[in-house]
Structure formats: C-alpha cells, structure tokens
Scaffold this active site. Structure first.
Site, PDB file in Angstrom:
ATOM      1  N   ASP A 168       2.215  -0.484   7.284  1.00 45.04           N
ATOM      2  CA  ASP A 168       1.568  -1.626   6.669  1.00 45.04           C
ATOM      3  C   ASP A 168       0.206  -1.911   7.291  1.00 45.04           C
ATOM      4  OD1 ASP A 168       1.638  -4.211   5.085  1.00 45.04           O
ATOM      5  OD2 ASP A 168       1.513  -5.009   7.128  1.00 45.04           O
ATOM      6  N   GLU A 189      -1.098   2.081   4.289  1.00 47.49           N
ATOM      7  CA  GLU A 189      -1.884   1.060   3.596  1.00 47.49           C
ATOM      8  C   GLU A 189      -3.123   0.855   4.466  1.00 47.49           C
ATOM      9  OE1 GLU A 189      -1.813  -3.558   2.025  1.00 47.49           O
ATOM     10  OE2 GLU A 189      -0.603  -2.971   3.752  1.00 47.49           O
ATOM     11  N   ASP A 229      -7.634   0.736  -5.023  1.00 43.62           N
ATOM     12  CA  ASP A 229      -8.761   0.850  -5.948  1.00 43.62           C
ATOM     13  C   ASP A 229      -8.299   1.045  -7.387  1.00 43.62           C
ATOM     14  OD1 ASP A 229     -10.519   0.571  -3.881  1.00 43.62           O
ATOM     15  OD2 ASP A 229     -11.253   2.633  -3.898  1.00 43.62           O
ATOM     16  N   HIS A 275      -5.435   0.273  -8.737  1.00 44.95           N
ATOM     17  CA  HIS A 275      -4.813  -0.953  -9.232  1.00 44.95           C
ATOM     18  C   HIS A 275      -5.866  -1.972  -9.634  1.00 44.95           C
ATOM     19  CE1 HIS A 275      -3.570  -5.143  -8.726  1.00 44.95           C
ATOM     20  NE2 HIS A 275      -2.464  -4.752  -9.346  1.00 44.95           N
ATOM     21  N   VAL A 322       1.658  -8.646  -6.885  1.00 40.15           N
ATOM     22  CA  VAL A 322       2.412  -9.687  -7.583  1.00 40.15           C
ATOM     23  C   VAL A 322       2.575 -10.893  -6.663  1.00 40.15           C
ATOM     24  CG1 VAL A 322       4.583 -10.275  -8.711  1.00 40.15           C
ATOM     25  CG2 VAL A 322       3.626  -7.982  -8.978  1.00 40.15           C
ATOM     26  N   ASN A 337       1.156 -11.962  -3.909  1.00 39.26           N
ATOM     27  CA  ASN A 337       0.034 -12.707  -3.353  1.00 39.26           C
ATOM     28  C   ASN A 337      -0.633 -13.622  -4.375  1.00 39.26           C
ATOM     29  OD1 ASN A 337       0.270 -11.826  -0.733  1.00 39.26           O
ATOM     30  ND2 ASN A 337      -1.093 -10.083  -0.998  1.00 39.26           N
TER      31      ASN A 337
END
Length: 613
Positions: free
Chosen positions: A267, A303, A332, A334, A405, A407
C-alpha cells in the site's frame, strides 16, 4: 504438509516443546514475559542480548497460551510480532504453532501473471458473515466468473470490530473479527484448489493510531527526519534501522510462506521515506525473489503515486520475469476513464480534465499517462518515469477499487455516477485490454451498496477521525459549506459499516443478473483470445490514435504477429471514421450494427474489439 516461517522476533514454537520469545526493546532496561490475567500473574524475565534484544526460552507456555511483555516493571504490552490477538489490539497475544495446520495444496505453484484477473474484496463486508469462513462460500462463484486472483484488503489486526484494514498495528496477526489464523489459511488453500491465486494487501508505510505500543520500548522504530500523512516516518534508514527493516521484510516472507499467499500488494509506497541504498522496497523485493522456490509464481504489486517505473523492470531473457515488482495499480487509467464517463474534474481528476481521451490511449498502449509530465494538482511537480520496455501486464487496470469508491464522501459506485452505457463501454475496454484487470467486489453484478469509510476507534480518537474525514471533503464544491459536510456518514457508526456490506440477493433481479452475465462473457473472451498471447509480454508492440474528442483506436501486435484492435466511441453522439482493419470480431457492443461497423460508424458509448490472425 507443514509450513512455517521462523523469524528473529515474536514467539516461536520449537521442536522440543519449548517456546522462544524475542523482543527488540532498545529503550527498555528490563523485559518480562507476563502470563495470566488474574491477581497473581506469572512474570518470567527475558535475558538481555546485544543491540537492544531480549530473549527467553521456556516450557511454561504452549500453543494457545496468552501472554504479554512487561516493560521495566510497569507497562504491559502485546507482542508486536504477535501471530494472533484474540482480544483485540490492547489484549494479550496468543502463541500459535504454524505446524498445527496441515496443508493439502503441496502441488500448487501459483499462476503466471499474464493470467491474472483480480478481484479485490474486504473480508468484513464481502459476505453477510464477514469472516474468512464465509468468504470461502463464495469461491465457486468467483471461479465461475473467471477470477484467477483474489486480493484481500489488509487483514492485520486493527482496533475495534470494523476497519478498512489500513489502520493495522499487528502486521503478523489476522484480525480476530474475521476468524482465527487457521481460518485464513483454509481460505487460501480453498482458493488454490479452485485454481485461484490469493494476494494480500499489506501496509508498510505506517502503523494505525490506536494500539501501537512500540514507542514506549522501541522509539527507534520511528524517525522525525521523515514525515508522512500519519506523523513521523518509519525508520528505514537511520542508525538503528536494521531491526526495523527486518521486521517488515520478514512480514512479507511470513505471509508468502506460512500462509502460502501468492503475492502481496504494498500500500502507498510513495509514503515510505528511505534515503538508504538499497532502499527498503528494493531489499524487500530482492529478498523475496531469492527466498521463494524458482518454480513458484510469487507476485509483488505496488501502489505508487510517483509512477516510478524503475521498480517494474523486466528480465527480458527470462520470460519477461520481473526484477523486483510484478505490477502497479494504474491510477492514471482509472482517472482518465472516470473523467470521460462522469465529466467530474475536481481534485485529482483535474490532471485529466483537458485530454482524458489521449491519456486513456497512452495508458492502454504505454502504461502510465504521467511519465515525467507536470502535475498541476501536485503544484506543478513532475510525476512519473518513462515506461519504455515495460509490458502491459506491468500495469493493473480498474474502473473501481476500494479507494476510488470509498474515498468519495458517500461511497458511491461508478454505476450511480455515470450513464449505464458509458460504464458498460469502459468495462468492455478494461476487461479485454492486455493489462490485467481488477474488479472491486460487487462490480460484476452492478452492486448498489456503497463502500463507505468505516472504523471503530475509542471516543476521543473517534471524534477526531470523524471530523477529519468530513474536513477532507472541503475541497469539493459540494461540501465547501460545513453544514453540508455534516451529511457525510460518521465512519465510527456501526450503520456506516453495515451499509457497506454487499447485498447478494440482487443478483436474482434481471438487471443485475444481466450485468453478471456480461462480465462472465467478457472474461471468457479474455481467457480464450487475450491471455494466450501474453506469454511473450515483453515483445508486445502497441500504439493508439485519438479521433476527435471522443473516438479512440488502439492496437497491440503480439509475438506471434497477431494483432488486437480496439475501436471505441466514448461520447454521447454517433461517430464516423473508425474503420476496422482486422477481420475477426471478438466483441462488439450490442448497439453496433454490422453494416454501420463496416462503414466505420459507431453509436454513442460503444466498443468493438478485433483480432487479426
């Protein structure tokens, strides 16, 4: 078959029946093992060793025994390398014997990355039961869908009964609200029996704000030389950082070995500050690559907001095997798609507001849209590195994930934000493009349940988190008024968590069932036509072309000289001039007639895929 990972810390069951305890406590004068919670607990001193270590071998405990460490005859703390916290983050740790679980998947060696179709899920909200055992009941469904890799959001022990998982404080202990360690192992094993890999999301950039006691006996774990969104950075590069680095490297090896996970997703590594050489990301990857059996497929995923392609380099002469990291989540692609189908342009979407179609094409053909360009959202900083030579399988594509979704203030899914035709077109692009697709749980049947930010902190911290969560939305025009921000659900309310739980019953409704069938068909096509051509991924050549303000074509030429072509109209009006150059249609939107396609005319929000053999 038995699997265990022996670590230089924590509680290790030994063959003679004794247990070895080791704790790194450089700020402590004395450390004792504390057994029992009554009025007459037993305390056994650990022997001091060099460099801040304390050690004890004892036969006074056995698997299942609960224990704490007592620091300097005062503070009682759980084991930071606890394998299980049966009574949450402030309770005692439990001795776990990894040899007590018998593995039956001895022949499993994983799957090649080009076969990856990833399904991200949150254990607590994926099923009504919200446990590892309950998740197993959905494995047949996922296999029939065409999923080849599960990705679990973090399961490391977190405070309270509900959390996304990114506030974990015991990174070796599966959270007890999901079940026991053997339940997680059985979930992994059951997935393997159905041909599915299992990836685990891990957090190496910070510890959660509640339940972390390291500061009272090992403050050297942190450093004020580096700062993160969560406070002082983790000390990966200071004078006493060796034990810290080993803690996280062994955590990666532990999940891959003792739990037989097929890979890890690290993460937000852009929030890890490390000035040493090699940096912690490089050393961790090198150690993993040198530790796993050469015939086993293990995948490390990043990530990384910095788009540092250096971590994704390949060994071209070794079947395109990664040197360090297998792939990266591609924000990018997305963001560009999201702007195109929703017209949202605030916050980080502002970097994709002027040329989203061109950026989408670049993502499809090259991986990142930002490869050194200026990011206005980041105050004019350059972002990203060139991706030349990297295969498309190094970039994971998605239309939804937990961040994109969850956030959002109200956790809306893309189906609530965009025209259904636009969502369908975007799905058809991502599920058949060469880059591995990622689905967020429920996406495949058009789930209407939101995925909200939720947690379960103690009172003062809970109030601070609720206020902070609402204030984060102030940069959106809709929430510039403080009164409007009060409408945002309270993360600590149990109702916020319950609202995020998937409603599986809607699959029986025609609309949701049709969408599920649509995803199954696309993933079947992917398996049949796309995946077989990705085995020589480093030899794929790609290009794209933008047609006006809504037309896009892209082409990929594979090592066998076959060519995959995409034609897409990502606008609200018909578009002419998109003439197919390949013969075999493998997919076309229902709205597209054969005659119109031959004339090069495509209706609004339509997609066609061709394969020239």
């Amino acid at each position: 078959m038995k699997r265990r990972h022996d670590m230089p810390f924590g509680a290790q069951c030994r063959d003679d029946g004794s247990v070895l305890f080791r704790l790194w406590a450089p700020a402590a004068r004395q450390v004792e093992l504390c057994l029992g919670d009554g009025n007459r607990p037993t305390h056994i001193p650990l022997d001091p060793r060099d460099s801040g270590w304390f050690e004890l071998v004892t036969d006074a405990v056995k698997p299942g025994s609960q224990y704490r460490f007592r620091i300097d005859d005062a503070q009682k703390v759980p084991d930071p390398a606890s394998r299980f916290q049966p009574r949450d983050v402030h309770g005692p740790s439990e001795v776990i014997d990894p040899d007590a679980f018998f593995w039956r998947d001895h022949a499993w060696r994983g799957r090649r990355w080009e076969e990856a179709v990833i399904y991200e899920l949150h254990v607590g909200t994926f099923t009504p039961g919200g446990t590892f055992v309950a998740a197993r009941e959905r494995l047949d469904y996922l296999a029939e869908l065409g999923i080849t890799a599960l990705e679990l959001m973090p399961v490391a022990d977190f405070p309270g009964q509900r959390n996304w998982g990114y506030d974990g404080v015991y990174p070796f202990a599966p959270d007890s609200s999901y079940g026991r360690p053997e339940d997680l192992k059985e979930l992994v094993q059951s997935a393997h029996s159905r041909g599915m890999m299992v990836l685990l999301d891990v957090v190496y950039n910070h510890f959660g704000p509640e339940g972390n006691y390291l500061g009272c006996y090992a403050p050297q774990f942190f450093t004020d030389r580096h700062h993160t969104p969560w406070g002082d950075g983790i000390n990966f590069d200071g004078s006493e950082s060796r034990a810290v680095r080993d803690f996280f490297i062994h955590n990666a090896l532990y999940w891959l070995t003792e739990y037989h996970f097929d890979g890890l997703r690290l993460d937000a590594v852009h929030a890890i500050a490390d000035d040493s050489a090699p940096d912690i990301l490089t050393e961790l990857a090198d150690t993993v690559r040198s530790s796993v059996a050469p015939d086993r497929h293990v995948h490390l995923v990043l990530e990384n907001d910095r788009n540092q392609s250096r971590f994704l380099q390949r060994r071209v002469k070794q079947r395109c095997r990664p040197r360090s990291y297998t792939a990266q989540w591609n924000d990018d692609i997305h963001h560009a798609l999201h702007v195109l189908i929703t017209s949202e342009r605030e916050a980080y979407y502002s970097d994709y507001s002027k040329h989203p179609l061109d950026q989408l094409g670049r993502c499809l053909a090259e991986g990142f849209a930002y490869q050194g360009e200026v990011s206005l959202y980041r105050n004019g900083e350059t972002r990203g590195e060139a991706t030349k030579g990297l295969p498309p399988i190094a970039f994971i594509s998605f239309l939804q994930n937990h961040d994109q979704v969850g956030n959002r203030p109200f956790g809306e899914r893309i189906t609530k934000l965009a025209d259904p035709r636009a969502v369908r077109a975007a799905s058809a692009i991502l599920l058949l493009a060469p880059s591995p697709p990622l689905l967020f749980m429920g996406e495949e049947f058009g789930a209407k349940t939101p995925f909200l930010f939720f947690c379960d902190f103690e009172k003062d911290l809970a109030a601070a988190v609720t206020a902070g969560r609402r204030n984060e939305s102030a940069h959106f025009t809709e929430f510039s008024d403080p009164a409007e921000r009060e409408r945002i659900p309270d993360p600590n309310a149990a109702t916020t968590f319950e609202a995020s739980r998937l409603n599986w019953s809607v699959i029986a409704q025609p609309h949701h069932g049709e969408r599920l069938g649509f995803y199954r068909r696309l993933l079947t096509l992917r398996s049949e036509y796309i995946v077989p051509r990705l085995s020589s991924a480093c030899r794929i050549k790609a290009n794209y072309e933008v047609h006006g303000d809504r037309g896009l074509s892209a082409r990929w030429r594979f090592a066998d000289n076959s060519e995959l072509t995409l034609l897409a109209n990502l606008g609200t009006a018909p578009l002419s001039g998109l003439t197919p150059s390949a013969s075999q249609i493998i997919y076309v939107s229902e709205e597209v007639s054969g005659d119109a396609l031959q004339r090069g005319t495509m209706p609004a929000w339509s997609v066609a895929w061709f394969l020239d053999l």
